[in-house]
Structure formats: C-alpha cells, structure tokens
Design a protein around this motif. Structure first.
Motif, PDB file in Angstrom:
ATOM      1  N   LEU A  87      -8.020  -2.013   0.715  1.00  0.00           N
ATOM      2  CA  LEU A  87      -9.423  -1.704   0.485  1.00  0.00           C
ATOM      3  C   LEU A  87      -9.735  -0.267   0.908  1.00  0.00           C
ATOM      4  N   GLY A  88     -10.642   0.334   0.192  1.00  0.00           N
ATOM      5  CA  GLY A  88     -11.089   1.677   0.551  1.00  0.00           C
ATOM      6  C   GLY A  88     -10.268   2.773  -0.067  1.00  0.00           C
ATOM      7  N   LYS A  89      -8.994   2.845   0.280  1.00  0.00           N
ATOM      8  CA  LYS A  89      -8.160   3.928  -0.217  1.00  0.00           C
ATOM      9  C   LYS A  89      -6.737   3.452  -0.441  1.00  0.00           C
ATOM     10  N   PRO A  90      -6.471   2.859  -1.607  1.00  0.00           N
ATOM     11  CA  PRO A  90      -5.105   2.403  -1.879  1.00  0.00           C
ATOM     12  C   PRO A  90      -4.134   3.580  -1.954  1.00  0.00           C
ATOM     13  N   LEU A  91      -2.897   3.308  -1.602  1.00  0.00           N
ATOM     14  CA  LEU A  91      -1.866   4.339  -1.641  1.00  0.00           C
ATOM     15  C   LEU A  91      -1.698   4.861  -3.062  1.00  0.00           C
ATOM     16  N   LYS A  92      -1.611   6.180  -3.198  1.00  0.00           N
ATOM     17  CA  LYS A  92      -1.302   6.787  -4.493  1.00  0.00           C
ATOM     18  C   LYS A  92       0.221   6.845  -4.629  1.00  0.00           C
ATOM     19  N   ALA A 129       0.081   6.419   5.162  1.00  0.00           N
ATOM     20  CA  ALA A 129       0.174   7.484   4.167  1.00  0.00           C
ATOM     21  C   ALA A 129      -0.984   7.490   3.179  1.00  0.00           C
ATOM     22  N   ASP A 130      -1.190   8.660   2.595  1.00  0.00           N
ATOM     23  CA  ASP A 130      -2.157   8.840   1.522  1.00  0.00           C
ATOM     24  C   ASP A 130      -1.469   8.715   0.170  1.00  0.00           C
ATOM     25  N   SER A 131      -0.188   9.148   0.107  1.00  0.00           N
ATOM     26  CA  SER A 131       0.544   9.127  -1.157  1.00  0.00           C
ATOM     27  C   SER A 131       2.038   9.001  -0.914  1.00  0.00           C
ATOM     28  N   VAL A 132       2.738   8.500  -1.925  1.00  0.00           N
ATOM     29  CA  VAL A 132       4.196   8.455  -1.919  1.00  0.00           C
ATOM     30  C   VAL A 132       4.678   8.884  -3.291  1.00  0.00           C
ATOM     31  N   ARG A 133       5.625   9.814  -3.311  1.00  0.00           N
ATOM     32  CA  ARG A 133       6.311  10.205  -4.543  1.00  0.00           C
ATOM     33  C   ARG A 133       7.776   9.814  -4.368  1.00  0.00           C
ATOM     34  N   PHE A 134       8.322   9.134  -5.355  1.00  0.00           N
ATOM     35  CA  PHE A 134       9.665   8.574  -5.169  1.00  0.00           C
ATOM     36  C   PHE A 134      10.493   8.736  -6.432  1.00  0.00           C
ATOM     37  N   GLN A 150      -3.052  12.643   4.935  1.00  0.00           N
ATOM     38  CA  GLN A 150      -4.207  13.510   5.005  1.00  0.00           C
ATOM     39  C   GLN A 150      -4.022  14.525   6.135  1.00  0.00           C
ATOM     40  N   TYR A 151      -4.632  15.677   5.995  1.00  0.00           N
ATOM     41  CA  TYR A 151      -4.615  16.705   7.029  1.00  0.00           C
ATOM     42  C   TYR A 151      -5.102  16.100   8.355  1.00  0.00           C
ATOM     43  N   PRO A 152      -4.435  16.379   9.464  1.00  0.00           N
ATOM     44  CA  PRO A 152      -3.444  17.432   9.703  1.00  0.00           C
ATOM     45  C   PRO A 152      -1.995  16.949   9.738  1.00  0.00           C
ATOM     46  N   TRP A 153      -1.751  15.716   9.327  1.00  0.00           N
ATOM     47  CA  TRP A 153      -0.410  15.160   9.490  1.00  0.00           C
ATOM     48  C   TRP A 153       0.549  15.718   8.445  1.00  0.00           C
ATOM     49  N   PRO A 154       1.739  16.141   8.871  1.00  0.00           N
ATOM     50  CA  PRO A 154       2.697  16.754   7.947  1.00  0.00           C
ATOM     51  C   PRO A 154       3.387  15.741   7.044  1.00  0.00           C
ATOM     52  N   ASP A 200      10.178   2.125  10.560  1.00  0.00           N
ATOM     53  CA  ASP A 200       9.527   3.436  10.600  1.00  0.00           C
ATOM     54  C   ASP A 200       8.996   3.809   9.219  1.00  0.00           C
ATOM     55  N   LEU A 201       9.775   3.518   8.179  1.00  0.00           N
ATOM     56  CA  LEU A 201       9.327   3.797   6.813  1.00  0.00           C
ATOM     57  C   LEU A 201       8.081   2.987   6.475  1.00  0.00           C
ATOM     58  N   ILE A 202       8.070   1.723   6.852  1.00  0.00           N
ATOM     59  CA  ILE A 202       6.906   0.871   6.579  1.00  0.00           C
ATOM     60  C   ILE A 202       5.687   1.408   7.320  1.00  0.00           C
ATOM     61  N   SER A 203       5.890   1.857   8.556  1.00  0.00           N
ATOM     62  CA  SER A 203       4.795   2.419   9.335  1.00  0.00           C
ATOM     63  C   SER A 203       4.258   3.684   8.679  1.00  0.00           C
ATOM     64  N   LEU A 204       5.142   4.516   8.169  1.00  0.00           N
ATOM     65  CA  LEU A 204       4.712   5.731   7.473  1.00  0.00           C
ATOM     66  C   LEU A 204       3.895   5.378   6.235  1.00  0.00           C
ATOM     67  N   GLU A 205       4.370   4.417   5.463  1.00  0.00           N
ATOM     68  CA  GLU A 205       3.649   4.004   4.253  1.00  0.00           C
ATOM     69  C   GLU A 205       2.267   3.461   4.592  1.00  0.00           C
ATOM     70  N   ALA A 206       2.163   2.744   5.713  1.00  0.00           N
ATOM     71  CA  ALA A 206       0.885   2.157   6.106  1.00  0.00           C
ATOM     72  C   ALA A 206      -0.153   3.224   6.421  1.00  0.00           C
TER      73      ALA A 206
END
Length: 289
Positions: free
Chosen positions: A165-170, A111-116, A232-236, A103-109
């Motif tokens: 490609l396109g939008k790497p995770l921040k 996601a727009d950003s991760v802060r850890f 990205q909006y609208p996902w929480p 589930d975490l891997i799916s979220l990262e895939a």
C-alpha cells in the motif's frame, strides 16, 4: 540477553555505515565526535559497527556535529534509527534462508525500485510457487523437501513489495527469451503458469518486463545476472549479485555506476515492452500446442 549475540539487522548496519561515513567526511576522529555527544568513544564505535543502538533523538545533534543540517537526511536517519532493530517477517524462517538472502529481502523491503537482468531464470520477484519449487530443488541440491518448500514460501512472500500500500516497488526486468523456453519434464504446466503470471503482472503500472530476443547481438548482460536496488534519498543504491553460493552486494558510487550503465545498454538491446508482451504471448501459445 538472548539478542546480544544475534547478527545485527541490515538496517542497523546501513545506519551505522552512513553515520561512520558522515563522521569521516567531516574530518572528525572517533574520540572528538564522541566527546561532542558526551559519550565514550567506544559507544560511538559500537554504533558505527552496528553493535549498539542509537536513539532517534541523538541523530540530529550527532549529524549537526558533522556539519550535516539537511532535514531530509536527518529525518531519514531518525526513521531508520527507530526501526533499525526491527526484524522482518523473514526472521521467522530461522536458518533456512542464508544471511545474504535475508539481506536481499531486507533491501527489497526498504527499496523504491529494483532493476534486474536475468539471462537464465525468471526473477524471484516474478516467480510462481510451482516454478520456484522446481528451480530451488534443482539449484539447492543439499536442501530437504521441507527446506525447499520453506524457501519457495519465502520467495512468494517477497513479492508483496510489488503490491504494498502507498508505494509499491517499481520493478523493471530484462529476461532472456531462452529462460522462458525452459522445459520441466513431468511438469509441463509449470512453465505455462509462469508465463501467465508474467503476462498478468506486466499489466501493472509499476512493473516493466522486456525480453532479450534469441537473435540479440552481444551486450553487457552476457557477463551474468545482477540487480540494482534503488532507494529514496539519502540512501545509496546497492547492486546485488546472485550465484550458487547466495547473494553478495556491490556498493560505492563508482562501482554501482558501472552496473547502471550496463543495465541501460541491456534495456536498449532488448525488445520494447509491447513487442516483449507479444513474444511472451507467442511462447505461451506454443506451449498450449
């Protein structure tokens, strides 16, 4: 059919949850909302609980029935409905990875950003293969050698989001200095390679690494590691918590806001980026001697 008993994908569960929340906010009962679509209420119930698929073409009329006309929201839901049943590359590893981890891997895939914040380890998205194998072998004590290798492979494959490609995770991480001074008996090169990896990846514009110095005063991170996964909006936004039993998640605006405030306080207490790089270079030089 063989997939009927499979656990619904996280994408399908998130889609169903957002559709359910929209219905509840509109004040409609399950029966009334289903009748608007010409469905039996059991069909809508299954969709909301991720036990049934919803066609992308049904998203707009369903959401319009809830009074939602925002095209950005509707387009996002339609896109997710299209991909909700798609299983990622991690599914090929079968039962090696626990459901919370996949589930975490799916979220990262998605996601727009991760802060850890990580007080004890280099975060998985930044680990080398050698470091990952050492950590997994030490913490997953019931795993066989083959499973350790598979889990290490998964951890490295996760990192593709940083260069997609396109939008790497921040990615923004704060790592305690003590975590960078771990020693691996009989494998001194592991930490040197890991430090080189951190210095290399920190040069990327989408990666920010800060170090919490040994002399830092009390701060919210003393309560333990956590990650904040943003979309990205609208996902929480979702908060991930990791322990020896795997990943668990915190959702809900108020609860997530607490972690976001804590992370802001942690970054304020950590060294600035430039000074953090100097600390990493110093530690690496000490390892060479």
């Amino acid at each position: 059919m063989p997939n009927q008993r499979a656990k619904p994908t996280l994408r399908r569960r998130r889609l169903g949850g957002l559709l359910r929340d929209s219905r509840i906010k509109s004040g409609q009962t399950l029966e009334a909302a289903a009748a608007h679509m010409g469905w039996d209420h059991t069909k809508l119930s299954k969709i909301e609980h991720a036990r049934a698929h919803i066609a992308p073409r049904d998203i707009a009329p369903l959401m319009n029935g809830y009074g939602v006309t925002d095209e950005v929201v509707i387009s996002a839901l339609e896109a997710l409905a299209k991909d909700a049943g798609r299983r990622g590359w991690w599914a090929t590893y079968g039962d090696v990875a626990a459901s919370g981890y996949t589930d975490l891997i799916s979220l990262e895939a998605d996601a727009d950003s991760v802060r850890f914040y990580s007080p004890t380890l280099v975060p998985g998205l930044l680990q080398t293969g050698g470091y990952a194998r050492q950590i997994i072998a030490a913490t997953a004590v019931t795993r066989s050698t083959e499973e350790v290798e598979a889990l290490a492979s998964i951890r490295i494959a996760r990192q593709s989001v940083l260069s997609r490609l396109g939008k790497p995770l921040k990615l923004r991480v704060v790592i305690d200095e003590a975590a960078l001074r771990h020693k691996f008996p009989g494998a001194a090169d592991v930490m040197r390679e890991q430090m080189a990896r951190l210095l290399d990846v920190s040069a990327n514009p989408n990666v920010i690494i800060q170090i919490m110095p040994l002399g830092a005063g009390p701060h919210p991170g003393l309560a333990g590691m956590f990650g904040i996964v943003g979309f990205q909006y609208p996902w929480p936004t979702v908060v991930s918590l990791e322990s020896v039993r795997g990943s668990s998640f915190v959702e809900g605006t108020d609860d997530v806001a607490i972690f976001e405030d804590c992370f802001d306080r942690i970054t304020a207490a950590a060294l600035p980026v430039g000074e953090s790089r100097e600390v990493m270079k110093k530690i690496m030089e000490e390892m060479k001697t």
